[in-house]
Design an enzyme around this catalytic site. Structure first.
Site, PDB file in Angstrom:
ATOM      1  N   LYS A  73      63.421   9.867  58.003  1.00  0.00           N
ATOM      2  CA  LYS A  73      62.572   9.681  56.813  1.00  0.00           C
ATOM      3  C   LYS A  73      62.433  10.998  56.058  1.00  0.00           C
ATOM      4  O   LYS A  73      62.392  12.075  56.669  1.00  0.00           O
ATOM      5  CB  LYS A  73      61.201   9.180  57.284  1.00  0.00           C
ATOM      6  CG  LYS A  73      60.259   8.719  56.188  1.00  0.00           C
ATOM      7  CD  LYS A  73      58.948   8.195  56.805  1.00  0.00           C
ATOM      8  CE  LYS A  73      57.964   7.730  55.760  1.00  0.00           C
ATOM      9  NZ  LYS A  73      56.702   7.236  56.374  1.00  0.00           N
ATOM     10  N   SER A 148      55.360   2.770  54.447  1.00  0.00           N
ATOM     11  CA  SER A 148      56.113   3.684  53.618  1.00  0.00           C
ATOM     12  C   SER A 148      57.511   3.994  54.154  1.00  0.00           C
ATOM     13  O   SER A 148      58.367   4.458  53.383  1.00  0.00           O
ATOM     14  CB  SER A 148      55.341   5.003  53.460  1.00  0.00           C
ATOM     15  OG  SER A 148      55.175   5.621  54.717  1.00  0.00           O
ATOM     16  N   SER A 172      52.909   2.224  58.514  1.00  0.00           N
ATOM     17  CA  SER A 172      54.141   2.660  57.843  1.00  0.00           C
ATOM     18  C   SER A 172      55.397   2.587  58.686  1.00  0.00           C
ATOM     19  O   SER A 172      56.503   2.751  58.169  1.00  0.00           O
ATOM     20  CB  SER A 172      53.984   4.083  57.302  1.00  0.00           C
ATOM     21  OG  SER A 172      53.262   4.038  56.095  1.00  0.00           O
TER      22      SER A 172
END
Ligand SMILES: [Zn+2]
Lengths: 462, 436
Positions: A73, A148, A172
């Site tokens: 990420k 996210s 997330s």
């Protein structure tokens, strides 16, 4: 039917590499090909590692992740790969140091294949607030991947890597994993280091794996977990060998009615049949009562916005190239709300009160865990929503993450695993454990995957 | 224009004065990272890392030694210690603050409610002693004709203790005594150089004035900052007292503000208006778990405290030294050390003190009882005199020819090899040797 190389799990890929069925170079190339073919549409990646093939050629296959491509990420600092947290404020930012998690992955031989898209600053549950364009759900590109860590979940679902790293503040990891039909594991707060992760809400941020199977999550957890002298909030507790979780043990599992009520009815039916699978396998199912999850929304919103307002203060434009006008609307809203909540005269009314309710929620879980080993906790009220669903919805994330906020603010560990489909979109099932009960969560989740085949389903990418 | 007058010239008004004292701790590493804490004279930005630069994702890890020292300082200042404590974030924007907040302590400082007694017996209350991190250092200069502000992050994150007093000082001689005593205590603990000129000890005076006899605090307060000597802070306070009295007598209320002190002109000047109270939006630092200290640990630290200046002073006074001599000795660790050494060698306190006090500080460690009680022992001096006389025929003949300078030269030659030799004795021996 034989799998393509990029479709393999970590364990399958490692076996193939070690028995010389294929090389790491071929494995990495298969992933890069898949990215090249499908990422223009999915948009899971913000940056690719142009050294990946070279690194694969030199990979040490004796290492646990030797030669295995993993996506990370974009809020993890990685030397040599730009790190932006999907915000234009940090566009082109080249980190000076390596996050602990990516450092550990590299030391375990992994090839970091690229950086994945996310909601800007991890503010959201859709990946639609990324300043570099939304990621699309591989199962249906008219739909959102969740967030996210949407880029990480989509990259795993679309077989662009063996596994990915995400981070969860509240949902997330688990929510995008649910929406993309993959496994998302959230470790206990303090089990995995936050050093080098661009902070969202410091008191709940928890890095963790998004994988094709539960055993793969255990593989990654085994590498990234542990005390970090550079993160004072990591636990000094020694780590367990997460690969040695029991695959047969039966557990007492709590089912909170207050949580099931939040589910859409088709999702509830899938969750209830997933519980039935566990019951048939011999686990003891017990109805329990928890503080309704809606009360966590306010608590989480206040605490998280407060921390965000302070954590983003350093991006003044003096040192990172782009000034504050590059912040998106969502970040600006959060900064304003957090600044307000911490202001003189409002602190007691908001922040201090939220901390008190947080304590109540923590105690509520402690009480519940006296009678049960694990608690059913579906990560999302239903399957993925359509692209554009976040427009004019300032509280989109909080509403979508209502079911995972309580366990996140309590710092618990949890997982999401696929349990069926609604209109071709995956639905996630999940449960939570006490702090540092990762092994139990992994054990039950693996048992579920050995009894079901939802996690083997693949989206047909066009 | 206001001129500096002494405070006693104003019988109607009294000074209301308190302090915030900052001291940089002399730990090996900074407060929250492994960079060296000693930044004085270092090339700018050579002692930095992701943590003290406030880079994205970097996290603070507290320095246990700094916390121990902060607590020990609190104990030396008679504070109570919070067994449960924590760090907080103090949020504000300034270019010398890379994170946009300073890690400090808000409602649970390590130490609180202490005091220090003045020689007069008056007690100055200490509100709190807490731990925080220093900011980076701004340097305003010109490069290629352009005005620029440069930032040196070497100082960023250096451990800083803050001592806050109550507004208990009535005169500048009280504050002067107090500040010097605090400096001595810090040095006795050996936790900081507490050097005002180098900025490792910094003073902020909170000054206001009220009618004599009034108990309430005035509604305004002037903060005087960035004064780097005890002498100048005293002058600044006196100037400020007179300035405020003058305003009050004209029916005006001095404004709430921060003022600096111009050493050459001897005046304070406005730097920043403080009309609006700062809202620092304090909240608990989520990156550092709260602290729990055991009573045992705290007791242990207290036992480890060195003998403090006040105790030494009363010992010295008890051994018949004047309080002036005692203070001079305590103010100089080198002198004090030598004093004790001389006492051990058998000197009486008064003699030892006067020797140590009267010698230049850099020579103190070489002062010896023997050296200062010259020897007249002929058996020791004579062989040397004979040697020098035979080695320096020119000087001898010059002396014989009436040049007295040559005698001093010969005496000097002997003294160089036997410093403790009594000069008169040497001269007599040389004279008799040459003429005999
Ligand atoms: Zn540093």
């Amino acid at each position: 039917m034989t799998k393509k190389l990029n479709e393999l799990s970590i364990i399958e890929a490692r076996d193939g590499l070690r028995t010389k069925k294929f090389s790491s170079r071929e494995l990495v190339q298969a992933c890069l090909d898949q990215i090249q073919k499908h990422d223009p549409k999915i948009h899971a990646f913000l940056a690719l590692n142009d050294q990946a093939v070279k690194q694969a050629e030199k990979a040490d296959l004796n290492l646990p992740l030797g030669g295995i491509p993993i996506a990370v990420k974009d809020n993890f600092l990685t030397i040599g790969l730009p790190t932006t947290a999907s915000s234009k404020v940090l566009e082109g930012y080249q980190p000076h140091y390596e996050s602990t998690v990516s450092k550990k992955l590299l030391a375990a031989g992994a090839i970091i294949i690229g950086k994945t898209n996310m909601d800007a600053w991890a503010h959201g549950s859709s990946t639609e607030t990324s300043d570099f364009g939304s990621t699309k759900n591989p199962w249906n590109t008219d739909y959102l991947p969740g967030g996210s860590s949407g880029g990480s979940a989509a990259s795993v679902a679309a077989d662009m890597c063996m596994a990915a790293i995400g981070s969860e503040t509240a949902g997330s990891i688990r929510q995008p994993a649910a929406w993309c039909g993959v496994t998302g594991f959230k470790p206990t707060y303090g089990r995995v280091s936050r050093y080098g992760v661009i902070a969202m809400a410091s008191s709940t941020d928890s890095p963790g794996p998004i994988t094709k199977t539960v055993t793969d999550s255990a593989e990654i957890l085994n590498i990234i977990a542990g005390n970090d002298p550079q993160d004072a909030t990591t636990s000094p507790r020694p780590i367990e060998n997460y690969l040695k979780f029991p695959s047969q043990k039966t557990y007492t599992i709590g089912v909170p009615g207050e949580y099931l009520e939040v589910l859409s009815s088709p999702a509830r039916a899938l969750i209830e049949s997933a519980v039935e699978v566990l019951k048939k396998a011999g686990h003891k199912i017990k109805t329990i009562s928890l503080i309704p999850p809606k009360y966590s929304i306010g608590v989480y919103t206040i605490l998280q916005r407060s921390e965000v307002s302070s954590n983003l203060a350093r991006f003044t434009g003096v040192r990172y190239g782009h000034d504050r006008s590059f912040f998106g609307d969502e970040a600006k809203r959060r900064i304003m709300l957090g600044t307000y909540a911490l202001s003189a005269g409002y602190y007691d009314q908001y922040y201090a009160k939220a901390q008190k309710v947080r304590t109540l929620i923590v105690t509520d879980f402690e009480k519940a865990f006296k009678d049960v080993d694990l608690i059913i906790n579906p990560p999302s009220p239903g399957p993925a929503l359509k692209v554009g669903a976040t427009e004019n919805e300032a509280m989109f994330g909080e509403m979508q993450d209502i079911l995972v906020e309580p366990s996140s603010i309590a710092g618990l560990t949890g997982i999401s695993v696929p349990c069926g489909f609604i209109d071709g979109l995956p639905v996630g099932f999940g449960f939570i454990g006490r702090q540092f009960d990762e092994t139990k969560v992994l054990s039950l989740a693996t048992q579920f995957q050995s009894l079901t085949s939802f996690h083997h389903a693949k989206p047909s990418l066009t | 224009m206001t001129t500096s007058k002494t405070i006693t010239a104003q019988p109607k008004w009294e000074l209301v004065l308190g302090f915030e004292i900052h001291a940089e701790l002399a730990t090996k590493s900074k407060m929250f990272c492994a960079c060296p804490a000693d930044h004085f004279g270092q090339e700018p930005n050579t002692q930095t890392c992701p943590v003290c630069l406030g880079l994205p994702g970097a996290l603070p890890v507290p320095n246990a030694k700094a916390i121990e020292w902060c607590i020990k300082l609190g104990q030396a200042l008679n504070c109570s210690i919070n067994l449960e404590s924590k760090f907080d974030r103090k949020n504000y924007f300034y270019p010398d603050l890379p994170k946009g907040y300073q890690i400090s302590q808000y409602d649970k400082p390590f130490c609180h409610d202490g005091y220090l007694d003045l020689a007069s017996g008056r007690r100055i209350r200490i509100t709190r002693v807490h731990m925080e991190e220093d900011t980076a250092k701004l340097q305003h200069s010109q490069i290629d004709g352009q005005k620029v502000s440069l930032i040196d992050f070497n100082r960023s994150g250096v451990p800083l203790v803050e001592i806050v007093t109550e507004p208990d000082f009535k005169t500048t001689s009280e504050s002067d005594e107090f500040l010097k005593e605090v400096q001595l205590i810090i040095r006795a603990l050996d936790i900081s150089t507490a050097d005002m000129e180098k900025g490792s000890m910094r003073l902020e005076a909170n000054i206001s004035v009220r009618p004599v006899g009034k108990k309430d605090l005035p509604e305004f307060k002037v903060e005087v900052k960035n004064v780097n000597s005890f002498r100048f802070i005293k002058k600044a306070i006196e100037f400020e007292f007179n300035r405020q009295v003058e305003l009050l007598e004209q029916g005006q209320i001095p404004s709430q503000e921060t003022r600096g002190y111009d050493e050459s002109k001897g005046v304070t000047f406005s730097q920043r208006s403080k009309e609006q109270a700062h809202d620092y939006r304090y909240f608990p630092e989520p990156d550092i778990p709260p602290f729990k200290f055991s009573q045992n640990q705290v007791n242990q630290w207290k036992q480890e405290l060195p003998i403090l200046p006040a105790q030494i002073r009363s010992q010295l006074v008890a051994s018949q030294l004047s309080s002036d001599s005692a203070s001079t000795l305590i103010a100089s660790p080198v002198r004090l050390k030598r004093y004790y050494e001389l006492i051990k060698k058998g000197l009486v306190p008064k003699k030892a003190a006067s020797l140590v006090i009267n010698a230049p500080e850099d020579k103190v460690s070489t002062i010896d009882q023997v050296q200062t009680n010259p020897t007249t022992d002929v058996s020791q001096i004579l062989p040397l005199v004979e040697k020098i006389v035979s080695e320096n025929p020119k000087a001898v003949s010059d002396f014989k020819a009436g040049k007295t300078q040559s005698l001093f030269f010969l005496v000097g030659m002997v003294k160089r090899q036997l410093p403790q030799a009594d000069a008169n004795q040497v001269r007599d021996l040389i004279t008799s040797k040459i003429s005999g």
